[in-house]
Each structure stands twice: as C-alpha cells, then as structure tokens.
Write an enzyme that holds these catalytic residues in place. Structure first.
Site, PDB file in Angstrom:
ATOM      1  N   ASN A 118      25.738  32.748  86.919  1.00  0.00           N
ATOM      2  CA  ASN A 118      26.578  32.268  85.816  1.00  0.00           C
ATOM      3  C   ASN A 118      27.931  31.943  86.426  1.00  0.00           C
ATOM      4  O   ASN A 118      28.529  32.766  87.109  1.00  0.00           O
ATOM      5  CB  ASN A 118      26.732  33.356  84.749  1.00  0.00           C
ATOM      6  N   GLY A 119      28.386  30.702  86.251  1.00  0.00           N
ATOM      7  CA  GLY A 119      29.711  30.341  86.771  1.00  0.00           C
ATOM      8  C   GLY A 119      29.662  29.026  87.531  1.00  0.00           C
ATOM      9  O   GLY A 119      28.759  28.218  87.352  1.00  0.00           O
ATOM     10  N   HIS A 168      58.871   8.364  54.336  1.00  0.00           N
ATOM     11  CA  HIS A 168      58.279   7.101  53.850  1.00  0.00           C
ATOM     12  C   HIS A 168      57.214   7.356  52.799  1.00  0.00           C
ATOM     13  O   HIS A 168      56.295   6.558  52.623  1.00  0.00           O
ATOM     14  CB  HIS A 168      57.695   6.328  55.038  1.00  0.00           C
ATOM     15  N   GLU A 225      38.189  22.315  57.203  1.00  0.00           N
ATOM     16  CA  GLU A 225      36.799  22.597  57.606  1.00  0.00           C
ATOM     17  C   GLU A 225      36.341  23.972  57.172  1.00  0.00           C
ATOM     18  O   GLU A 225      35.212  24.136  56.721  1.00  0.00           O
ATOM     19  CB  GLU A 225      36.699  22.543  59.136  1.00  0.00           C
ATOM     20  N   TRP A 252      23.512  27.105  80.710  1.00  0.00           N
ATOM     21  CA  TRP A 252      24.418  26.087  80.169  1.00  0.00           C
ATOM     22  C   TRP A 252      24.799  25.244  81.381  1.00  0.00           C
ATOM     23  O   TRP A 252      25.572  25.689  82.240  1.00  0.00           O
ATOM     24  CB  TRP A 252      25.648  26.728  79.531  1.00  0.00           C
ATOM     25  N   ARG A 277      24.558  31.593  74.577  1.00  0.00           N
ATOM     26  CA  ARG A 277      25.413  31.374  75.766  1.00  0.00           C
ATOM     27  C   ARG A 277      24.992  30.135  76.541  1.00  0.00           C
ATOM     28  O   ARG A 277      25.680  29.673  77.439  1.00  0.00           O
ATOM     29  CB  ARG A 277      25.354  32.585  76.697  1.00  0.00           C
ATOM     30  N   LYS A 299      27.310  21.262  63.473  1.00  0.00           N
ATOM     31  CA  LYS A 299      28.033  21.327  64.742  1.00  0.00           C
ATOM     32  C   LYS A 299      27.999  19.976  65.452  1.00  0.00           C
ATOM     33  O   LYS A 299      28.957  19.582  66.094  1.00  0.00           O
ATOM     34  CB  LYS A 299      27.424  22.400  65.654  1.00  0.00           C
ATOM     35  N   LYS A 306      41.322  22.000  60.822  1.00  0.00           N
ATOM     36  CA  LYS A 306      40.752  23.358  60.860  1.00  0.00           C
ATOM     37  C   LYS A 306      40.773  23.985  59.463  1.00  0.00           C
ATOM     38  O   LYS A 306      39.806  24.589  59.011  1.00  0.00           O
ATOM     39  CB  LYS A 306      41.539  24.217  61.850  1.00  0.00           C
TER      40      LYS A 306
HETATM   41  C1  AGP Z   1      35.883  19.718  64.735  1.00  0.00           C
HETATM   42  O1  AGP Z   1      36.250  21.038  64.395  1.00  0.00           O
HETATM   43  C2  AGP Z   1      34.668  19.288  63.950  1.00  0.00           C
HETATM   44  N1  AGP Z   1      33.564  20.132  64.220  1.00  0.00           N
HETATM   45  C3  AGP Z   1      34.348  17.821  64.127  1.00  0.00           C
HETATM   46  O2  AGP Z   1      35.463  17.072  63.723  1.00  0.00           O
HETATM   47  C4  AGP Z   1      33.994  17.410  65.573  1.00  0.00           C
HETATM   48  O3  AGP Z   1      35.149  17.457  66.381  1.00  0.00           O
HETATM   49  C5  AGP Z   1      33.478  15.968  65.532  1.00  0.00           C
HETATM   50  O4  AGP Z   1      32.318  15.923  64.738  1.00  0.00           O
HETATM   51  C6  AGP Z   1      33.147  15.420  66.923  1.00  0.00           C
HETATM   52  O5  AGP Z   1      32.131  16.196  67.494  1.00  0.00           O
HETATM   53  P1  AGP Z   1      31.821  15.978  69.069  1.00  0.00           P
HETATM   54  O6  AGP Z   1      33.066  16.391  69.807  1.00  0.00           O
HETATM   55  O7  AGP Z   1      30.644  16.852  69.351  1.00  0.00           O
HETATM   56  O8  AGP Z   1      31.517  14.523  69.276  1.00  0.00           O
END
Ligand code: AGP
Length: 614
Positions: A101-102, A507, A491, A75, A27, A609, A488
């Site tokens: 939190n908030g 085109h 990925e 956070w 979190r 991530k 999405k």
């Molecule tokens: C999106 O689902 C991906 N995880 C990836 O394209 C991501 O948006 C991209 O790597 C940019 O990451 P950031 O927003 O942390 O810079």
C-alpha cells in the site's frame, strides 16, 4: 490507498484474508488477490475488479486450507487495474509473495537494476520491484526479516509491505513508512492489516507499527525492529470501535474521515513529481514539450467541485504561463459550439473519471483536434483512458458523495500542471518554480494545522442549525472557494447557500442581506495589491446591513477584526495557494451542520458519487 491483510494461525488463512478484504474494500476496489503458503509452495489467485471477481476465481480454482496467507484490495496508482497488476506480486524465483500500500517513488531505477540482472517483470506496478528485491535477498540466504529490512532501506516514498516466503512456513513479515499498518494480537494467532476493520471480529488487542519499522510475525510471537534491526518500542492499544466505525477509521462519516485525510492526500499527490535537480517531473504527461509550447489557449472542463477546482486553476495557470485559460461547465461546453483547434489544450478534471457530462465534453474536444489532459483520482477510469495524458491525484478512494480530499488534490494537481507548463514554456524562472513547489510541499502540515483548530467551526454549526440561507464571499481564488463552500452545504445539509465574487455583491445579491444572515468571507492574504482591502470593505458593507460575518483570514490580519462576528484564522500562505487551507473549515462546517440536522452525510438524498448519465 489499498487494503492489505496478513494472517498466521490455526484458522483457514484464505477465509480470514478474503473476509478481511471485504471489510476494507472501501479502501480500493480496482483488483483483489490472496496468496497462501502450502507445503513449501506459494499459491495465489488475483483478479481485476471487486472482491466478487476474486470470489468467483476462488470458486473455480480453490486455494488450499492453510494457516498462513496475505491479501490485498487495490486502489491503482502505478499501472492500470488489470489481473497482472493486481497484488500479491510473486518474485521471479517463486520464493516470496508481497503486497503493498503506497507509492514507491524510486521504483523506476530499481526496476532498471533488476532488469539488468535479467529479472523479467510481469506487471507495470511499483510494487513488483519490492517483491523481486525481496525474492533476491532470501534466495541469497538472508533471513526473511533481515531481507525485508534490507529492501526497505532501498525504497523511497510511502509503503506498507507484507510478505510471505516459501521457505518460512508459519511466518510473515511486514514493514511500513508513511503508510498505515496495525498488528492484531490474537491468542495463538496474529494479524497485520491496513486498519483494524480487517481483524476486529477476532481481536481488539492491537499494536500500531511506527515509522520505518519491520514486524516479524508468527502465530505466537511478534518482533518489531527498525530498518536496521534495532528493537523498536511497541505501541499497543485496545480497539474500542464497532465494525462499522472501524471501516471509517473510527469516524462517524467517510466524509469526515476524508476531510482529515487531506494532508496525506495532498502530500501523496505532490510526491515524486519534483526532481532533486529542482525540476518538475510529470512523467505520466506523455505530451511532447514542443506541443505544449504550441498551445495558445487552455479550456478547463469539469462539473461540480471539479469545476471549482478548475476555477482555481485558471488564476494559477494564467499567472504562471500567460496562456488564456477558460473554465467551462462540461454540460454547457459540450453544446455551445466552442472555438477549439489543434492549438487548444483541454484540461478535464474528474475525481471518478466516469462523469458523463465531462466524458462527452472531452470526446467533443478531441473531435476538434484539441489535446486533452485529464486530472483524475481513479486509475484506468474512462476519462483518463480517453484523454491524451493524465495527471493522477493520489487521494485514495473518496467514498463520501461530497468531495473533499478529491477537490483539494485536484487543486494541487492543477498547480503542478500550471507550473509544469510554465517550466516547459519558459514563462517562469527555475527559482520561481522552486519557490512555489517549496511552498506547495509545505502545505500538508498547514492543512493539518487547520484541521487541529476546527473546534470553533463545530461550535458555529450548532448556532446555525435553524438557518435558512448562508452566503459565501471571496475574491480571486477565494471566489471558487466560496462556491465550493456553498456547494457542500447544498449537497449534505440541504440548505440554500450561494457563493459570490465579493465585488459582485453590490450589483444585486446584497439585496439578500438582512439581519442575522450568516455570511462566510474568505479574506485573501494581506499583500501588495488591493485585493485584501476590497474584501474588508465588502465585509463592512454586509455587516452594516445586519449580516453575521464569519471571516476566514490569515493569522495576524488585524484589519478584519472589527468586522468579524466570528473570526477563523488561516495559516499564512501565498494568495494562489490559499484554497488549500481556506476550503477545509467550510467542508467541516457543512459536515457538522448536516450531522446536527440528522442527515446522511455520506449518501445525501438525490445524489450519487459518480454521475454517469448526462
Ligand atoms: C462534489 O461534492 C459533488 N459530489 C459533485 O459536484 C462532483 O464534484 C461532480 O459530480 C464531479 O464529479 P467527478 O469529479 O467525479 O467528475
């Protein structure tokens, strides 16, 4: 979004609290801290960084074994991730320790009031205001629970507060408004926490605290009132999840949980940025209006989903500000020798704030004397630190690798920036800005409405488990939505998917269309321009060639019905704001399909991530 926990009972509070924080570290992990009450004195330890840093601090400087304690993993929203800004916050008179939190929206005026009384603040947080107010109340003789109620009546925004008082051994109080708090009901012990993951190993008996309620907790008693002291009904429930599910709030994936968090994430991103006088406030922007008025070009630079949010921003910013707005993939921008000077505004979008391609791009931009504004979800990250100004989204930690609430809050923040620039440059009348802000503020419930109606999307995924390719079409802001929907699928379902501008199909890409190819089409609202009718024609073109059309169109749009094999209704919103509702079904389609295919939705293969390498 932070993780908070309080404990009162016969166990060692420090251990219960720190273990509970570990289970809620997803979190927030900017800092962590714990406070206990020992012999009429509050003792606390807190450190920036992950809980491991707090562990190290506790090893060097242990806290006593006591039966009352609170803890927090942060956070960051207001104030960077530093030791001083870490929670708990202790009042100047050392009477109370408080965690939060908030977002306390009116903290600035309350802070001024306290400073005028001679209170010396130790942090930049909004939270410390609540701690100081509570310390002032109890030192004036108020009962702890009554003091908490008095403080809560003065706060605006979203908050869950938990506090202990040096003069109240064996007792803690907590309160909530627009931010979660659950009570864990034990046998001779009790818990409060952001979610059940924190105490599920000790008890499955829980009570959900309602809006604007205060709970007064000892080891043997739980008393719930509203903010005015009137008894409030209890909402007991049994926790049926296991620990792993509890960390995901009962969802199977963080991604699915984060899809459902989007109404609140967008609402939190908009919170506090619209003054009572109808003007937009982007206090954190710190760029003089005169400089913003001298801007003659905007370049948005980002990667992946953030880049698609930038494409949405382009339509809005150009429409509202009449400034030319380019959108660039960061890794390309960096090496194409772009035309930049002191009149260029570079807007960088990044959920993590650590993406190397994006970071290199803004360093290049700043070398060319451009002003850089970051839109970021991670307080204190490298990209905001290296930008001239930042607009933070308040989506809370996004754990799923596939961005969902990160994307939607980036889009919302881009709208805020576009409207702010229009306000500063006078390219929109106040009532026009007010109208857009009013509609923006009304979108979280509309996003919730989409979430409540996702059943057909889940059925659809089951039909396409074996499909080899999916196409996505859209025009105007529907085009970046198409791109995001395709990303999405790539990925997390490892499926070939591609988004196109619907007008571009003829085109070349229409050659891809054959019998049974599923094609999602984002249909713009019906309106004055021909945008809607053009997209309807595109649907007819692909359907005539055997495509299976999945049409996303606003409620009441009858024109699309003859050409939609599957029709998903969207709430009515204006064209520019449609990404906030149209993206959600596409996110869920990908999540469902990947789940049915047995893939790890949260940690898909080959991906991370945050991509911190170029
Ligand atoms: C999106 O689902 C991906 N995880 C990836 O394209 C991501 O948006 C991209 O790597 C940019 O990451 P950031 O927003 O942390 O810079």
């Amino acid at each position: 979004m932070c993780g908070i926990i309080g404990y009162v009972g016969p166990r060692v509070a420090r251990e219960v609290v720190v273990d509970g924080l570990r289970r809620m570290e997803y979190r927030g992990y900017d800092s962590a801290g714990v406070a206990v009450l020992d012999g009429g004195a509050i003792e606390f330890r807190k450190k920036a960084g992950k809980i491991a840093n707090l562990d190290a601090e506790l090893a060097i400087s242990p806290l006593p074994d006591t039966g009352l304690g609170i803890g927090h993993t942060r956070w960051a929203t207001h104030g960077g991730p530093t030791d001083d800004n870490a929670h708990p916050h202790v009042s100047a008179n050392e009477r109370v320790a408080l965690i939060h939190n908030g977002i306390i929206e009116n903290f600035a005026s309350l802070r001024s009031e306290l400073v005028a009384e001679g209170v010396v603040f130790r942090s930049q947080t909004d939270t410390e205001v609540a701690a100081q107010l509570l310390g002032r109340e109890v030192s004036a003789g108020a009962d702890l629970a009554e003091a908490m109620r008095t403080v809560c009546r003065r706060l605006e925004g979203a908050f869950t507060l938990v506090a202990i008082d040096a003069d109240n051994a064996g007792r803690l109080v907590a309160a909530r408004r627009n931010s979660p708090l659950v009570v864990g009901v034990g046998d001779g012990e009790n818990f409060v926490a952001s979610d059940v993951a924190a105490f599920i190993e000790f008890t499955r008996h829980a009570i959900e605290l309602g809006q604007d309620e205060v709970v007064d907790v000892t080891a043997d008693a739980i008393t719930i009132t509203d903010f005015f002291g009137e008894p409030a009904p209890s909402h007991p429930f049994e926790v049926t999840w296991d620990l792993s599910a509890a960390e995901k709030g009962g969802y199977d994936w963080f991604m699915r949980k984060e899809i459902y968090e989007q109404p609140k994430a967008v609402a939190d991103t908009l919170l506090g940025r619209y003054a009572a006088d109808g003007s937009l406030k982007l206090d954190e922007l710190h760029i003089p209006a005169s400089e913003l008025r001298s801007i003659d070009k905007i370049i948005v630079v980002a990667c992946g989903s953030a880049y698609y949010a930038g494409l949405v921003a382009k339509y809005a910013i150009e429409h509202w500000t009449r400034i030319a707005c380019e959108v660039e993939i960061a890794s390309e921008f960096r090496y194409r020798d772009p035309i930049i000077d002191g009149s260029t505004l570079v807007v960088t979008i990044s959920q993590s704030g650590e993406t190397a391609d994006t970071l290199m791009a803004i360093r290049h931009a700043r070398e060319q004397r451009a002003k850089v504004i970051a839109i970021c979800n991670t307080n204190g990250a490298t990209i905001p630190r290296e930008s001239d100004a930042v607009i933070y989204t308040h989506a809370g930690p996004e754990i799923g690798v596939a961005s969902t609430k990160g994307f939607l809050t980036q889009v919302a923040a881009c709208y805020l920036l576009g409207l702010y620039l229009a306000q500063v440059r006078g390219t929109m009348f106040d009532d026009e800005i007010h109208a857009v802000m009013t509609e923006l503020a009304a979108t979280p419930p509309l996003i919730q409405q989409v979430l409540d109606g996702l059943g057909p999307i889940k059925e659809l995924a089951a039909r396409f488990v074996g499909t080899k390719s999916v196409l996505f079409l859209g025009r105007h802001v529907g085009y970046p939505v198409a791109l995001e929907g395709a990303l999405k699928l790539k990925e997390i379902a490892y499926l070939h998917a591609e988004g196109f501008p619907a007008g571009e199909l003829k085109h070349g890409p229409i050659a891809l269309v054959e019998g049974g190819v599923p094609i999602f089409v984002v249909v713009p609202p019906q309106g004055r321009d021909q945008l809607h009718d053009k997209v309807v024609s595109n649907i007819q073109e692909v359907r005539a060639r055997g495509a299976l059309t999945i049409v996303l169109a606003e409620a009441g749009d009858a024109e699309v019905e003859p050409y939609a094999d599957v029709l998903f209704r969207l709430p009515k919103v204006s064209t520019l704001l449609q990404p906030l509702v149209a993206t959600v079904p596409l996110q869920m389609f990908a999540c469902e399909l990947a789940t049915l295919k047995g893939y790890d939705v949260d940690q898909p293969r080959n991906l991370a991530k945050s991509v911190t390498v170029e």
